[in-house]
Design an enzyme around this catalytic site. Sequence first.
Site, PDB file in Angstrom:
ATOM      1  N   LYS A  32       0.891  -1.255  -0.084  1.00  0.00           N
ATOM      2  CA  LYS A  32       0.139   0.130   0.017  1.00  0.00           C
ATOM      3  C   LYS A  32       0.814   1.380  -0.127  1.00  0.00           C
ATOM      4  CE  LYS A  32      -1.735   1.632   4.036  1.00  0.00           C
ATOM      5  NZ  LYS A  32      -1.337   2.884   4.411  1.00  0.00           N
ATOM      6  N   ASN A  33       1.871   1.354   1.059  1.00  0.00           N
ATOM      7  CA  ASN A  33       2.460   2.458   0.983  1.00  0.00           C
ATOM      8  C   ASN A  33       3.504   2.755  -0.067  1.00  0.00           C
ATOM      9  OD1 ASN A  33       1.078   3.237   3.325  1.00  0.00           O
ATOM     10  ND2 ASN A  33       2.770   2.645   4.805  1.00  0.00           N
ATOM     11  N   ARG A  72       0.534  15.189  13.287  1.00  0.00           N
ATOM     12  CA  ARG A  72       1.430  14.589  12.137  1.00  0.00           C
ATOM     13  C   ARG A  72       1.783  15.933  11.360  1.00  0.00           C
ATOM     14  NH1 ARG A  72      -0.613   9.220   9.818  1.00  0.00           N
ATOM     15  NH2 ARG A  72       1.561   8.918   8.921  1.00  0.00           N
ATOM     16  N   CYS A 116      -4.300  13.157  13.180  1.00  0.00           N
ATOM     17  CA  CYS A 116      -4.753  11.770  13.046  1.00  0.00           C
ATOM     18  C   CYS A 116      -4.961  11.267  14.260  1.00  0.00           C
ATOM     19  CB  CYS A 116      -3.653  11.068  12.141  1.00  0.00           C
ATOM     20  SG  CYS A 116      -2.372  10.398  12.910  1.00  0.00           S
ATOM     21  N   ASP A 131       5.065   0.911  12.143  1.00  0.00           N
ATOM     22  CA  ASP A 131       3.876   0.351  11.912  1.00  0.00           C
ATOM     23  C   ASP A 131       3.776  -1.174  12.446  1.00  0.00           C
ATOM     24  OD1 ASP A 131       3.204   2.658  10.325  1.00  0.00           O
ATOM     25  OD2 ASP A 131       3.878   1.941   8.462  1.00  0.00           O
ATOM     26  N   ARG A 178      -8.602  -0.256   5.024  1.00  0.00           N
ATOM     27  CA  ARG A 178      -7.666   0.639   4.277  1.00  0.00           C
ATOM     28  C   ARG A 178      -6.155  -0.090   4.061  1.00  0.00           C
ATOM     29  NH1 ARG A 178      -6.565   6.062   7.715  1.00  0.00           N
ATOM     30  NH2 ARG A 178      -5.211   6.159   5.827  1.00  0.00           N
TER      31      ARG A 178
HETATM   32  N1  EPU Z   1       7.836  14.676  10.581  1.00  0.00           N
HETATM   33  C1  EPU Z   1       7.867  15.922  10.711  1.00  0.00           C
HETATM   34  N2  EPU Z   1       7.508  16.963   9.875  1.00  0.00           N
HETATM   35  C2  EPU Z   1       7.055  16.769   8.665  1.00  0.00           C
HETATM   36  C3  EPU Z   1       6.917  15.380   8.421  1.00  0.00           C
HETATM   37  C4  EPU Z   1       7.108  14.130   9.117  1.00  0.00           C
HETATM   38  O1  EPU Z   1       8.120  16.477  12.053  1.00  0.00           O
HETATM   39  O2  EPU Z   1       6.745  17.344   7.911  1.00  0.00           O
HETATM   40  C5  EPU Z   1       8.115  13.469  11.503  1.00  0.00           C
HETATM   41  C6  EPU Z   1       6.640  12.770  11.880  1.00  0.00           C
HETATM   42  O3  EPU Z   1       6.158  13.246  12.924  1.00  0.00           O
HETATM   43  C7  EPU Z   1       7.435  11.505  12.384  1.00  0.00           C
HETATM   44  C8  EPU Z   1       8.796  11.331  11.261  1.00  0.00           C
HETATM   45  O4  EPU Z   1       8.868  12.978  10.763  1.00  0.00           O
HETATM   46  O5  EPU Z   1       8.165  11.438  13.562  1.00  0.00           O
HETATM   47  C9  EPU Z   1       8.671  10.305  10.101  1.00  0.00           C
HETATM   48  O6  EPU Z   1       7.266  10.537   9.650  1.00  0.00           O
HETATM   49  P1  EPU Z   1       7.268  10.399   7.993  1.00  0.00           P
HETATM   50  O7  EPU Z   1       7.046  11.882   7.273  1.00  0.00           O
HETATM   51  O8  EPU Z   1       8.160   9.501   7.423  1.00  0.00           O
HETATM   52  O9  EPU Z   1       5.779   9.671   7.842  1.00  0.00           O
HETATM   53  P2  EPU Z   1       4.784   9.567   6.670  1.00  0.00           P
HETATM   54  O10 EPU Z   1       5.439   9.800   5.418  1.00  0.00           O
HETATM   55  O11 EPU Z   1       3.421  10.622   7.139  1.00  0.00           O
HETATM   56  C10 EPU Z   1       4.727   7.084   6.309  1.00  0.00           C
HETATM   57  C11 EPU Z   1       3.817   5.958   6.493  1.00  0.00           C
HETATM   58  C12 EPU Z   1       3.242   5.782   7.711  1.00  0.00           C
HETATM   59  C13 EPU Z   1       4.391   5.353   8.606  1.00  0.00           C
HETATM   60  C14 EPU Z   1       5.471   6.381   8.599  1.00  0.00           C
HETATM   61  C15 EPU Z   1       6.581   6.056   9.431  1.00  0.00           C
HETATM   62  C16 EPU Z   1       2.811   6.413   4.186  1.00  0.00           C
HETATM   63  C17 EPU Z   1       1.489   6.632   3.385  1.00  0.00           C
HETATM   64  N3  EPU Z   1       2.547   6.350   5.440  1.00  0.00           N
HETATM   65  O12 EPU Z   1       4.012   8.157   6.731  1.00  0.00           O
HETATM   66  O13 EPU Z   1       2.448   4.598   7.610  1.00  0.00           O
HETATM   67  O14 EPU Z   1       3.839   5.191  10.221  1.00  0.00           O
HETATM   68  O15 EPU Z   1       5.734   6.874   7.052  1.00  0.00           O
HETATM   69  O16 EPU Z   1       7.116   4.883   8.635  1.00  0.00           O
HETATM   70  O17 EPU Z   1       3.619   5.826   3.518  1.00  0.00           O
HETATM   71  C18 EPU Z   1       0.709   2.988   8.180  1.00  0.00           C
HETATM   72  O18 EPU Z   1       0.595   2.597   6.877  1.00  0.00           O
HETATM   73  O19 EPU Z   1      -0.120   2.574   8.946  1.00  0.00           O
HETATM   74  C19 EPU Z   1       1.284   4.377   8.372  1.00  0.00           C
HETATM   75  C20 EPU Z   1       0.806   5.168   9.232  1.00  0.00           C
END
Ligand code: EPU
Length: 432
Positions: free
Chosen positions: A22-23, A121, A116, A310, A402
Amino acid sequence: MDKLVIHGGHKLQGTLRVSASKNAALPLMAAAILPRGVTFIDQIPHLRDIVTFSHVLRITGASVNRQRQGLEIDATRVVFPEAPYELVKKMRASFYMLGALLGRCGKAKVSLPGGCAWGPRPVNLHIEGLKALGADIDLEQGYVVARVPRGGLSGGSYRFEPSSVGATVNLLLAACLGRGGSRIENAAIEPDVIVFCDMLTAMGAKLDGIGTRTIEVEGVDQLHPIKFSNCPDRIELGTFMIAAAIAGIPGDPVLITNAQPDHLGQEFLDAFQRTGCFYKIDKDTITITPPDVLKPISITTAIYPGFPTDLQAQWTILLSCANGTASVTDQVYGDRFNHIPELYRMGLRAEVNGNTVTVHGGHHLTGAQVMSTDLRASVSLVMAGVVADGTTHVGRIYHLDRGYEQLESKFSQCGINIHREQYNEFENPPQG
Ligand code: EPU
């Protein structure tokens, strides 16, 4: 609404097949609107998030059609560069449209995702990073309104702190079709991001440093549509490995196919082995042989290649089945413990302290009526139901839908007693 009903105590035996990721699929779908023409992405799972993101793409003028296991995305016309609140609030990854629309149209209006289920986030890195590469960005009534200068994104340099999957994807989507060169430091190196970079490269993007912490992009005038194949889902694989460990028969191997274990990172594989579970990797399969008694192994989540956040909710269930006390600390998200109060209702012995949950294993869980709160919390409740005595009803499983494709049929084919029922949350309390 749907719920899953699980009669616990049945053993998991046989073969589980992992679905497509998915991701990884979501950024691939976003990338498909960069070139004019028809892109085909094979191996896209049948999931709610994919349906939601298909709607997000259609709003722009692209057409999205399912063809067996894949998606055909016709991006000949992308004329409406917006992603509305109604869809972004359903799925945060819709925020990928910011980079994709900036790349394709030079402008974008994308709703801010908001909070969320497990707290804030932020998207500050997406916005500051795009600004550093030359985008003009304003916030207007809950929307990010962005545009690039005439002729394309000028390019620049930005360092993420912390490293972010979503922000790395967004900057790459915008920068590929920019005018100048861009440099992303402390870029995400998750397998999902590498697969996405491979697709951009196949479309004609010029990227250097794929899979390392520094990615350099040289903007090109156009990309071309391609056929591309997605990878298997690493989090579903980790979930199945934990399910086999807790519900398999000791000494009797469970086979997991369409597996790419290197995508899980060494931390997870090492922790898994230290529980006493034996695993054997062979090409795209892995066999899991559960021990007589699971050892309690503490884990701390971290950005890839650390232990995946995750998989921490599922690990909590493993610890509840282990012989002793151990903890789960989440360093990526400090408040991702919505499943714990639901698990208390099933008799889990655990305490939450800040971003750590300490689990006292070896006490049987008992079936109860529980409620899903988010995707990974939901699957942990299902796994708790599988090992619990009696019957568990897991409500609000639209969260589970999802991200897990046909979980109940995959589990029931392996001997687990699980089925889906419709229910009205405010009527008819479950029997038995
Ligand atoms: N962060 C910031 N600022 C930002 C963006 C991120 O401080 O602008 C921080 C977050 O709070 C977190 C860290 O950076 O502490 C990493 O977050 P990241 O941005 O990598 O997460 P994401 O891209 O929003 C993806 C996955 C999530 C998974 C996270 C961490 C997708 C669609 N989502 O989210 O997946 O938990 O990476 O590995 O790829 C799930 O599949 O259940 C899920 C939530």
